[in-house]
Write a protein that holds these residues in place. Structure first.
Motif, short mmCIF file in Angstrom:
data_model
loop_
_atom_site.label_atom_id
_atom_site.label_comp_id
_atom_site.label_asym_id
_atom_site.label_seq_id
_atom_site.Cartn_x
_atom_site.Cartn_y
_atom_site.Cartn_z
N ASP A 74 -52.14 4.80 -27.48
CA ASP A 74 -50.59 4.48 -26.82
C ASP A 74 -49.37 4.62 -27.75
O ASP A 74 -48.72 4.14 -27.19
N ASP A 122 -42.31 3.17 -33.92
CA ASP A 122 -43.72 2.68 -33.10
C ASP A 122 -43.67 0.82 -34.16
O ASP A 122 -44.04 1.24 -35.04
N ARG A 132 -57.60 -1.23 -27.55
CA ARG A 132 -56.79 -1.00 -26.32
C ARG A 132 -55.82 -0.04 -26.65
O ARG A 132 -55.37 0.47 -25.52
N HIS A 133 -54.96 -0.12 -27.80
CA HIS A 133 -53.44 0.65 -27.19
C HIS A 133 -53.13 2.32 -28.84
O HIS A 133 -52.88 2.67 -29.08
N HIS A 145 -45.23 -3.47 -29.79
CA HIS A 145 -46.31 -3.55 -29.38
C HIS A 145 -46.52 -5.59 -30.63
O HIS A 145 -45.15 -5.40 -31.03
N ARG A 160 -40.63 1.75 -29.72
CA ARG A 160 -41.36 0.54 -28.86
C ARG A 160 -42.60 0.22 -29.43
O ARG A 160 -42.67 0.18 -30.66
N VAL A 169 -46.19 6.74 -27.94
CA VAL A 169 -45.98 7.63 -26.24
C VAL A 169 -45.71 6.40 -25.27
O VAL A 169 -44.87 6.32 -24.97
N ARG A 170 -45.93 4.88 -25.94
CA ARG A 170 -45.55 4.11 -24.94
C ARG A 170 -45.01 2.62 -25.46
O ARG A 170 -45.97 2.06 -26.84
N GLU A 171 -44.52 2.07 -25.11
CA GLU A 171 -44.78 0.45 -25.29
C GLU A 171 -45.48 -0.48 -24.32
O GLU A 171 -45.39 0.08 -23.54
N THR A 172 -46.36 -1.35 -25.38
CA THR A 172 -47.25 -1.92 -24.67
C THR A 172 -46.76 -3.76 -24.71
O THR A 172 -47.51 -4.34 -23.89
#
Length: 375
Positions: free
Chosen positions: A321, A214, A317-318, A277, A275, A324-327
């Motif tokens: 995440d 990340d 918010r993230h 951000h 990922r 887990v996942r890209e924002t």
């Protein structure tokens, strides 16, 4: 336990920090929130100009005293470079239209003065402030998070990325060396200028390093302008924003292209595991209130508060995440919607009109973007 080691439920993250003069105080605020968080552990940092200084202070502080020491050192640095007279000057000039202020400032900047004549001794006002908050030995220790600082070679125009073992105060000064104001900084017999001209910030080292899947980009340059500037000051400001954001845009587009190639080849790739951000850029109205050259305490504290609030919002918010996942929607933010029609020989991968599969990520475009990517 090493300063860069993940503890408890903290998720390892890499940070890519843009430069931008006093806008680096916005990054200071974002870093303060991230360092105070129990959600993340900073394992990698890449920075340019003010971003490089912020990154070095964090890397040093994490080794010498942990997150609390890094936060204290950041505050000491930014409050230490405030200009007491700047608050008075700002109060005097505040009623004057900003366009007039910037035009007068630009007149002084373009009056034909070279830093070699105006500052013959090559004094850099940030040297002592950086040295007071950065422990070079700590950064070079195996306990430090990976650190990458970008500088621009004056003769070749190419970026050079300097990592932990080669970090020096001169390297940090070089990364923030605007040629209109300061002498070029010599490192290993070569002259260097601000890294923002060639990598702002440089992403590929932290991608290849693999210390975290990340990566959070703290962006200072605006993505877009609300309207086309018509006055001289507005035009100069927008040109500067585009120039200093162009390398980040190019790297983001290269990541998109390499992901497309890897997907077509059905092969795993490091960029596919990454990922991305983002925190920032600052709200557009702030750019109407101050500039990268302003060092009043009120301005720096305002930027700090804005950056910290934005980073806290990002974590709220993230945080879940991360891991887990890209924002960050790279395609939406960094790719123009207008795609050229590329003429190629007909083959199984392309439609008869040569436009590919119509999704804007055809292999020819991807290869072309990759050729422009850093190696």
């Amino acid at each position: 336990m090493d300063a860069a080691t993940t503890t408890g439920n903290r998720k390892p993250v890499g940070l890519a920090l843009q430069g931008g003069g006093s806008w680096g105080a916005y990054t200071w605020g974002a870093l303060d929130a991230l360092l105070a968080s129990r959600s993340v552990a900073i394992t990698q940092l890449s920075g340019t100009s003010a971003g490089a200084i912020n990154a070095a202070i964090v890397a040093s502080g994490l080794v010498t005293g942990g997150a609390a020491a890094a936060r204290a050192a950041l505050r000491a640095f930014w409050m230490g470079i405030t200009d007491p007279a700047a608050d008075l000057v700002a109060a005097i000039w505040r009623p004057v239209d900003r366009g007039v202020r910037e035009s007068i400032g630009a007149w002084f900047m373009t009056a034909g003065l070279s830093p070699y004549s105006a500052n013959p001794l090559g004094v850099h006002p940030l040297r002592a402030a950086i040295a007071a908050q950065v422990d070079i030995d700590a950064i070079r220790s195996p306990r430090a998070p990976a650190l990458y600082v970008t500088v621009t070679n004056v003769r070749s125009g190419l970026p050079r990325v300097i990592s932990n073992d080669e970090i020096s105060i001169d390297a940090l000064i070089a990364s923030a060396c605007l040629p209109q104001l300061f002498h070029a900084v010599e490192i290993d017999g070569e002259a260097y200028w601000d890294g923002g001209y060639s990598g702002n910030p440089t992403l590929w080292p932290i991608i290849h390093d693999g210390g975290a899947d990340d990566v959070i980009v703290v962006q200072l340059s605006p993505d877009t302008a609300d309207e086309v500037p018509k006055d001289a000051a507005g035009i100069r400001r927008r040109v500067s924003e585009i120039v200093f954001n162009s390398s980040l845009v190019a790297e983001m587009q290269a990541i998109t292209a390499m992901r497309a190639i890897a997907a077509r080849a059905d092969q795993p790739a490091r960029v596919g595991e990454l990922r991305l951000h983002r925190i920032g850029p600052p709200r557009r109205s702030l750019f109407e209130q101050g500039s990268a050259n302003e060092r009043s305490r009120a301005w720096l504290e305002l930027l700090f508060a804005e950056g910290r609030q934005t980073a806290r919002g990002f974590l709220a918010r993230h945080a879940a995440d991360l891991g887990v996942r890209e924002t960050l929607d790279i395609a939406r933010v960094f790719t123009d919607a207008h795609k050229p029609k590329v003429r190629v020989a007909a083959n199984d991968d392309f439609a008869e009109d040569g436009t590919g599969d119509g999704n804007g990520n055809d292999a020819v475009s991807a290869v072309a973007d990759c050729r422009r990517a850093p190696s």
